[in-house]
Design an enzyme around this catalytic site. Structure first.
Site, short mmCIF file in Angstrom:
data_model
loop_
_atom_site.label_atom_id
_atom_site.label_comp_id
_atom_site.label_asym_id
_atom_site.label_seq_id
_atom_site.Cartn_x
_atom_site.Cartn_y
_atom_site.Cartn_z
N SER A 350 0.99 -1.39 -0.08
CA SER A 350 0.08 -0.36 -0.09
C SER A 350 1.02 0.97 0.34
O SER A 350 1.73 0.86 0.39
CB SER A 350 -0.93 -0.49 1.23
N MET A 1037 17.40 -33.11 -13.64
CA MET A 1037 17.30 -31.64 -12.67
C MET A 1037 16.55 -30.37 -13.81
O MET A 1037 17.17 -29.02 -13.15
CB MET A 1037 18.60 -31.27 -11.83
N GLN A 1193 19.79 -25.90 -22.77
CA GLN A 1193 21.49 -25.65 -21.70
C GLN A 1193 21.99 -24.10 -21.85
O GLN A 1193 22.43 -23.51 -21.30
CB GLN A 1193 21.81 -26.69 -21.81
N GLU A 1260 27.81 -27.46 -18.84
CA GLU A 1260 28.51 -26.73 -18.11
C GLU A 1260 28.48 -25.74 -19.55
O GLU A 1260 28.91 -24.06 -19.31
CB GLU A 1260 29.21 -27.16 -17.80
C1 LIG Z 1 10.81 -8.04 -2.15
C2 LIG Z 1 10.19 -6.66 -2.16
C3 LIG Z 1 10.05 -5.94 -3.31
C4 LIG Z 1 10.31 -4.39 -2.21
N1 LIG Z 1 10.62 -3.43 -3.23
C5 LIG Z 1 10.69 -2.26 -2.94
C6 LIG Z 1 11.20 -0.50 -4.49
O1 LIG Z 1 11.76 -1.40 -5.22
N2 LIG Z 1 11.24 0.21 -3.00
C7 LIG Z 1 10.46 0.55 -2.26
O2 LIG Z 1 10.31 1.22 -2.37
N3 LIG Z 1 9.83 -0.22 -1.97
C8 LIG Z 1 9.50 -1.75 -1.97
N4 LIG Z 1 9.45 -2.48 -1.11
C9 LIG Z 1 8.42 -1.92 -0.13
C10 LIG Z 1 7.37 -2.13 -0.23
O3 LIG Z 1 6.71 -1.50 -1.02
C11 LIG Z 1 6.42 -1.86 1.15
O4 LIG Z 1 7.03 -2.74 1.72
C12 LIG Z 1 5.11 -1.68 1.27
O5 LIG Z 1 5.21 -0.49 0.75
C13 LIG Z 1 5.17 -1.35 2.80
O6 LIG Z 1 3.16 -1.33 2.39
P1 LIG Z 1 2.49 -2.22 3.26
O7 LIG Z 1 1.38 -2.03 3.01
O8 LIG Z 1 2.74 -3.80 2.53
O9 LIG Z 1 2.41 -2.31 5.13
P2 LIG Z 1 2.30 -3.67 5.24
O10 LIG Z 1 3.30 -4.99 5.39
O11 LIG Z 1 1.37 -4.22 5.32
O12 LIG Z 1 2.87 -1.90 6.41
C14 LIG Z 1 4.10 -1.84 6.95
C15 LIG Z 1 4.09 -0.58 8.07
O13 LIG Z 1 3.16 0.20 7.80
C16 LIG Z 1 2.44 0.55 8.45
N5 LIG Z 1 0.86 1.38 7.67
C17 LIG Z 1 0.32 0.41 6.97
N6 LIG Z 1 -0.43 1.28 6.63
C18 LIG Z 1 -0.55 2.44 7.26
C19 LIG Z 1 -1.44 2.68 7.31
N7 LIG Z 1 -2.15 3.43 6.88
N8 LIG Z 1 -1.29 4.13 8.23
C20 LIG Z 1 -0.68 3.67 9.38
N9 LIG Z 1 0.34 3.28 9.29
C21 LIG Z 1 0.00 2.17 8.34
C22 LIG Z 1 2.10 -1.23 9.62
O14 LIG Z 1 0.77 -0.29 10.38
C23 LIG Z 1 3.67 -1.13 9.08
O15 LIG Z 1 3.94 -0.67 10.80
C24 LIG Z 1 9.50 -3.94 -1.61
C25 LIG Z 1 9.22 -4.70 -0.83
C26 LIG Z 1 9.48 -6.69 -0.69
C27 LIG Z 1 8.84 -7.49 -0.27
#
Ligand SMILES: Cc1cc2nc3c(=O)[nH]c(=O)nc-3n(C[C@H](O)[C@H](O)[C@H](O)COP(=O)(O)OP(=O)(O)OC[C@H]3O[C@@H](n4cnc5c(N)ncnc54)[C@H](O)[C@@H]3O)c2cc1C
Ligand code: FES
Ligand code: FES
Length: 1328
Positions: A350, A1037, A1193, A1260
């Site tokens: 988000s 594999m 390969q 390889e």
């Molecule tokens: C494999 C991978 C690759 C990624 N690559 C990038 C990248 O290239 N660039 C980049 O910028 N990010 C990257 N991210 C990070 C990702 O964008 C953030 O983890 C993500 O945006 C967090 O949002 P979420 O909804 O998943 O948060 P959640 O994990 O659901 O929550 C994260 C934190 O935010 C808080 N929170 C969430 N919503 C609110 C709200 N409305 N109000 C107050 N607090 C809130 C929660 O309390 C929690 O502490 C990557 C993540 C992963 C796993």
């Protein structure tokens, strides 16, 4: 906390309703699918959203718009509790062989996009989700959709080609130049007759009406205006999902520390990898205010709960509605969103989550802050607006917001006329990778002026949080936007944003230089804009982005002869025999085998010290963890506690001393994976550190810490020859290690049969015999009590031989002790930590050559970092020396090689077994000679190549004719000379981008130098109904050995492949089989299968003669009644190869496979970013048994080599802990790394009398040719250095990452960075 009213979780999986009243908030969708529903098509590859193996499609009904949103997501990060109201489709729901396979599954499989198949269900799901939204996607859509799906086998080209068949755009071969297909008739007539790898005419059409519909019940549920709060309680955590903002505020007030989980892409990995435990989680996914979008005259308020994909499409929709000048910020945000994470991540992560997570290298925060965005937050105290500025980001993961505050929405303002916003980022990999440095920059000019009225610049990746370059902005504000202002600004910026030399993340000089490069790029772009607005006359060129469009590729191979029977599949591009099962998720891998009654799970406890005495091991707390059954230590081993090689011992479980971080100490067994893991974390080990651990090659050399024997080889007299040459040159190159990163981690299941200490072990191993023997020795039982079964592996690449046998021994020990079935599947992080990989090597050389380019003498020294145990390291250094001539006839050649003993996890076999490191040193040396002489490197290579009847430095006679043919043909196919000229022209015209090209040969020896390993056996049964079961000693594999064996059996028995089945490899059917390695699997096992089939065919001769017109089935039935045995073994003795290291001569190979590769890159000198524009590979593999498998390969190995030489970097802490323990930190090539044009040609008219049906081993050799990209980068860097007045040889170590490449370019920006004196600080990571 409010008490739960509703406690039934309701969602759909593959059209079937699932209700769960006891959902555990710790359960992810992935484990629910695999363990509870037994839908094992969805795979575990990393557990952290970084590999895409677990991709599923989620659909949700949106009552506000009455639409259904379909999106791909990573099941490993999706909390089960989050799924209320969702419909999930897994690969099993897309199509199956029992009903109908889906066109996506069919096309990926038939286009040969599935080798080991472990990534295939994830690929299918990403593509399926795309097609549900866009049935006729563009190539850009496809590459974006697949960007987050890793494949370690195929090199992606065939997957992309399979998916490309859904595109509407021109789908031609481009054989007649850009956009011009061979079918247009202008090209070579013969093009029409060229054989194709697959026939797209036979593909099922995509019929969207056949897809599973969204369950109407869920629409009703969403429409019913009476949603209920949901509460779930698990073993350790509770989950509450409120339905209104008031309730959310109330919950947050009483539980300020409880995280709000939206996408779970931050909270989830924190819980999984950092052991963070949240007793309560609040899931506001059903609070509608968090998803509202409101437009105002100043900009747009976007709900903080909106996913990043939704934000992107919202902004994209708004773009055409406003004049360009108002949407500068929107466009910069869209650009960042395009590169942030993967599609799967963006679909769930988000906007609010990204901001509040406050990652140091968040891509959004710098651009949002620079763009004057703000957030609207709410709590019991009321609502307030908080600007996103330098005060907002407090420290790592912390913002100014109070814990009880909820971000409701984010304001993204319009820009004004004269206001420009840009965002830049540079990451270790182009896509699906956190940025090294990321930035947002905004400048505002008064109308008609170049004087800066307002400017803001924010960076990510330069410290614990997003930082503002306020002083730099102050230095620019009010001044005219010109070179003078900016050049002052660079100095201020350097002073303002300082990174200490040991800053976490390392790359200090690079990161600092990127801050300058980005500001410079912004400078150019703003000048361009001011020019367009006629404020200035601008002569500076904006830097165009690197090319990115993947173009159709060519695969050229030869038709089978016209006389060959249509029934005979040998030489034809037959699909991998399991590809369809792999694409439907039906293919069974080790961890897909259903649980047996009473089965336990084993988790390992590993050392946290690199070199220490074990003082104590306290398992008492672990034994109190619920579900834990036992703790297994070395004391429990009834048999051998060590495995031995060359007189060195490797303990299965350390007893008194540890010699690396990650060494296995004991194991905890429990009823579930989660409990076993918790138990393992609770085991307390106390250590007493031992002095002076050795980590680096230099330290090992200084302390003479080597495994013996060290090896040397020599021909001619190098010392004397050095006296006669025109010039001498010395150099050195480091080649970093490499993680196997097989998509399926180490996996095994041991099932006690229940009597006479008999065990069935199911292991993902390349060497079942070794696993069997190791288990037998450990348990002190004869080998005949242990049957090792291998159905298939999800990739191996050399990494599933020695360590796998040790892991199997430990798992069997636990099974024996508890008398229960035992499963052990390593998590990705554990696997990377424990199992080692390719040896890092330092190569030093002294070379003597004549001014005409002839190399007369070379002295090479190799040091390989072997780690803490010997493993196969001496064999690896031997192979290094055997290949140090590569394609070159150097009359005086000597080499020394040593395996360094260090306190790092032991390295082991890896595709190429030392050859990729060996030849890299030689080629670098040849390159240096060319640079010293000021001649093109290809000329020096050509001059020094073996020609005519030749003999190597170990006195092996061979003919290099086909190597030279490959060289010539590759030059022609790649249009080498003309492109060289174009490149020179391009480089003259571009200051900040350079192109480079290289052409590299390989001569690769096939078979085992230890003659006894070249034998193979097979067992073939014919059943009365005519069906045939083939078993042989090779393991599958992904390399397609079973497919090839089926082809061999089909030819020899004269029956269609469909009558032949290969079920598994097993030590009970073929005993004492040798490992599937050394590119020799098909050669050896093919001969054995051929032998068995010929025996059987001969036995059937009498029945055939009796009834010549009878069918195969009539003969096999008749044979049974005639008492003819329908079962036969086949055996192949293999060549008696040897190498005598005392005499320095031998016959260590059966023959050579040759290849030549030409690659061209375009490099952005300011960032080190590059793109492989084109690659042409010409390979001599004799007469291919199966061109599609062999080309697979070639492409897969090339991409793995490209990873080795340009991308993949292992990082160890100063105390020897591997930092890079997952796909987030360790980058293997992804779709974005595939050469934009990727052509493969098999040399025609080549015969090989030494292998089956005149074929050659190919597993390889081509890996090394990935180095052509390295040398092309080096060529481009040389052009960049020339602009700075730097000429002559320079050092560029492998991998040529953006960091190394950018620094080597020596631009004015990198030169501004004060060099850090080595030794003056403790670096963040070791240079091992
Ligand atoms: C494999 C991978 C690759 C990624 N690559 C990038 C990248 O290239 N660039 C980049 O910028 N990010 C990257 N991210 C990070 C990702 O964008 C953030 O983890 C993500 O945006 C967090 O949002 P979420 O909804 O998943 O948060 P959640 O994990 O659901 O929550 C994260 C934190 O935010 C808080 N929170 C969430 N919503 C609110 C709200 N409305 N109000 C107050 N607090 C809130 C929660 O309390 C929690 O502490 C990557 C993540 C992963 C796993
Ligand atoms: S297992 Fe989910 S992304 Fe790797
Ligand atoms: S086929 Fe993609 S990982 Fe093996």
């Amino acid at each position: 906390m409010s008490t739960g009213k509703g406690e039934i979780l309701c969602f759909f999986i593959n059209g079937k309703k699932v209700t769960e009243s006891h959902a555990d908030p710790e359960t992810t969708l992935l484990s629910f699918l695999r363990e509870k529903l037994r839908l094992t098509g969805t795979k575990y590859g990393c557990g952290g959203g970084g590999c895409g193996a677990c991709t599923v499609m989620v659909s949700r009904y949106q009552p506000a718009t009455k639409t259904i949103r379909h999106y791909s997501a990573n099941a490993c990060l999706l909390p089960l509790c989050q799924l209320h109201g969702a419909a999930v489709i897994t690969v099993e729901g897309v199509g199956s062989t029992k009903t109908r396979i889906h066109p996506v599954q069919e096309r990926i499989a038939k286009a040969h996009g599935s080798q080991c198949g472990f990534c295939t269900p994830g690929m299918v799901m990403s593509m399926y989700a795309l097609l549900r939204n866009k049935p006729q996607p563009t190539m850009e859509d496809i590459t974006q959709a697949l960007a987050g799906n890793l494949c370690r086998c195929t090199g992606y080209r065939p997957i992309v080609d399979g998916c490309r068949t859904f595109c509407q755009e021109a789908n031609c071969c481009q054989a007649n130049g850009a956009g011009n297909c061979c079918l247009n008739g202008e090209g070579d007539e013969a093009e029409h007759e060229k054989p194709q790898l697959f026939d797209k005419e036979v593909f099922l059409p995509l019929d969207p009406t056949q897809e599973l519909i969204f369950p109407p019940e869920l629409i009703l549920m969403a429409e019913s205006g009476n949603p209920q709060t949901l509460t779930f309680r698990g073993e350790r955590m509770s989950w509450v999902s409120p339905v209104s903002l008031e309730e959310l505020i109330q919950l947050k007030t009483s539980n300020p520390e409880a995280p709000l989980v939206m996408g779970n892409t931050n909270t989830g990995p924190d819980m999984k990898f950092k052991g963070v435990l949240h007793p309560l989680i609040i899931s506001p996914a059903r609070v509608k205010e968090l998803f509202e979008v409101t437009q105002t005259p100043q900009g747009v308020w976007v709900g903080a709960g909106c996913s990043l994909s939704e934000v992107r499409s919202l902004l994209e929709k708004l773009l055409p509605q406003f004049p360009e000048e108002k949407t500068e910020l929107f466009r910069a945000v869209i650009q960042q969103l395009g590169n942030l994470g993967s599609q799967q991540i963006r679909n769930v992560a988000s906007l609010g989550g990204n901001i509040v997570s406050a990652y140091p290298n968040s891509d959004l925060n710098p651009v949002l802050a620079a763009g004057n965005c703000k957030v609207s937050v709410i709590s019991h105290g009321g609502r307030r607006e908080v600007p996103l500025n330098q005060d907002f980001f407090v420290s790592f993961g912390k913002t100014i917001l109070k814990p009880e505050e909820v971000v409701v929405s984010v304001f993204i303002p319009f820009t004004r006329k004269g206001e420009f916003v840009r965002a830049f980022r540079q990451a270790p990999r182009k896509e699906s990778s956190f940025a090294t440095v990321t930035t947002g920059m905004r400048v505002f000019f008064s109308e008609g002026s170049r004087a800066v009225q307002d400017i803001s610049i924010y960076y990510g990746g330069l410290g614990p949080t997003t930082v503002s370059a306020a002083k730099t902005c102050a230095a620019i504000a009010t001044r005219p936007w010109d070179d003078e202002t900016l050049s002052r600004a660079y100095d201020v910026l350097l002073d303002e944003l300082v990174l200490p030399p040991s800053a976490p993340g390392g790359k200090v000089e690079f990161r600092r230089s990127l801050t300058l490069s980005f500001l410079f790029k912004f400078h150019l772009e703003v000048l361009q804009k001011l020019g367009e607005m006629n404020v200035i006359t601008n002569e500076k060129m904006q830097i165009q982005p690197l090319p990115r469009e993947i173009q159709p590729s060519l695969q050229e191979f030869q038709h089978v002869s016209k006389d060959q029977s249509n029934l005979d599949p040998v030489g034809r591009p037959i699909m991998h025999r399991s590809a369809i099962s792999q694409a439907t998720g039906e293919a069974v891998y080790c961890d897909d085998i259903p649980r047996t009654d009473g089965e336990l799970f084993l988790a390992l406890v590993t050392s946290s010290r690199a070199h220490a005495k074990i003082i104590g091991l306290d398992a008492s707390e672990a034994l109190r963890v619920p579900g834990v059954v036992d703790v297994i230590t070395a004391k429990d081993i009834p048999g051998k506690k060590v495995r031995s090689m060359f007189g060195y011992h490797e303990e299965l479980l350390a007893q008194s001393e540890v010699s690396c971080v990650g060494q296995m100490l004991c194991a905890v067994v429990a009823d579930t994976r989660a409990h076993a893991k918790r138990g393992a974390a609770a085991v307390k080990i106390s250590y007493e550190d031992l002095p002076d651990p050795v980590f680096t090659i230099e330290e090992a050399v200084e302390k003479s810490s080597f495994f013996e024997p060290r090896r040397a080889i020599q021909r001619g007299d190098v010392t004397e020859a050095f006296k006669t040459v025109d010039q001498l040159h010395e150099g050195e190159i480091r080649i970093g290690g490499q993680e196997h990163f097989y998509m399926e981690t180490q996996s095994m299941l041991v099932v006690p049969v229940g009597e006479e200490t008999e065990f069935n072990i199911y292991v993902s191993t390349q060497f079942p015999t070794l696993a069997q023997e190791a288990v037998a020795e450990t348990l002190d039982i004869p080998s005949n009590r242990v049957t090792c079964h291998v159905k298939r592996m999800g990739g191996a690449f050399g990494g599933k031989v020695t360590k796998t046998a040790i892991l199997a021994s430990i798992t069997s020990l636990a099974a024996w002790k508890t008398n229960r079935a035992m499963r052990c599947v390593l998590e990705r992080g554990e696997d990377m930590l424990i199992t080692g990989g390719r040896h890092p090597v330092v190569g030093k050389y002294k070379v003597g050559f004549m001014n005409d380019g002839r190399i007369v003498a070379a002295d090479l020294q190799y040091y390989a970092n072997a780690g803490n145990t010997l493993d196969e390291s001496v064999l690896v250094v031997e192979k290094i020396l055997l290949h140090m001539d590569n394609a070159y006839n150097i009359p005086n050649l000597q080499g020394h090689a040593a395996a360094c003993r260090t306190n790092l996890p032991s390295n082991t076999a890896f595709r190429g077994f030392g050859v990729p490191q060996s030849i890299m040193v030689v080629e670098n040396m040849v390159n240096d000679v060319a640079v010293v002489l000021g001649r093109p490197a290809d000329e020096i290579r050509e001059i020094n190549m073996y020609k005519g009847p030749s003999v190597t430095h170990y006195k092996f006679e061979f003919s290099p004719e086909n190597m030279l043919r490959c060289w010539e043909e590759c030059k022609v196919k790649s249009d080498y000379s003309a492109r060289r000229r174009d490149i020179d022209k391009f480089n003259q015209q571009n200051r900040w981008k350079k192109r480079g090209m290289s052409i590299i040969p390989i001569k690769y020896g096939i078979a085992f130098g230890e003659g006894f390993l070249n034998q193979a056996a097979a067992l073939v049964h014919i059943y009365k109904d005519g069906s045939v079961l083939v078993t042989h000693g090779g393991t599958e594999m992904g390399q397609g050995i079973h497919t090839k064996m089926q082809q061999v059996a089909s030819r020899e028995l004269h029956i269609p492949s469909s009558k032949i089945y290969i079920s598994e490899t097993s030590t009970s059917t073929v005993p004492n089989a040798c490992p599937s390695a050394a590119s020799f699997g098909t050669d050896a096992n093919g001969m054995a299968v051929k032998n068995a089939c010929q025996t059987l065919y001969k036995r059937l001769e009498p029945v055939r003669q009796k009834n010549p017109k009878g069918s195969w089935e009539s003969w096999t039935t008749a044979a049974f009644f005639d008492k003819i045995s329908l079962s036969a073994t086949g055996y192949y003795r293999g060549p008696d190869l040897y190498m005598d290291w005392v005499k320095m001569e031998g016959q260590p190979y059966a023959y050579y496979t040759y290849g030549v590769c030409c690659s061209e890159v375009e490099l952005d000198c300011l960032t080190g970013d590059y793109r492989t524009v084109r690659t042409d590979i010409m390979v001599d593999l004799g007469r291919s048994v199966n061109p599609s498998v062999d080309i697979g390969q070639i492409e897969g190995a090339f991409m793995q080599g490209l990873g080795l030489y340009t991308l993949e970097e292992l990082k160890f802490s100063p105390s020897g802990l591997l930092y890079t323990r997952g796909p987030s930190q360790y980058k293997i090539p992804a779709v974005c790394d595939v050469p934009l044009r990727f052509n493969v040609y098999l040399l025609s008219d080549s015969d090989n009398p030494h292998a089956i049906y005149s074929s050659k081993g190919i597993g390889e050799p081509i890996l090394f040719l990935g180095s052509s990209v390295f040398f092309a980068i080096k060529d481009a860097v040389a052009a960049a250095r020339a602009e700075s007045g730097l000429v002559g040889p320079f050092s560029l170590h492998s991998p040529a990452t953006p960091e190394r490449t950018c620094l080597a370019c020596a631009t004015p920006f990198t030169q501004k960075i004060p060099a850090i004196k080595p030794g003056s600080f403790k670096p963040w990571a070791l240079n091992i």
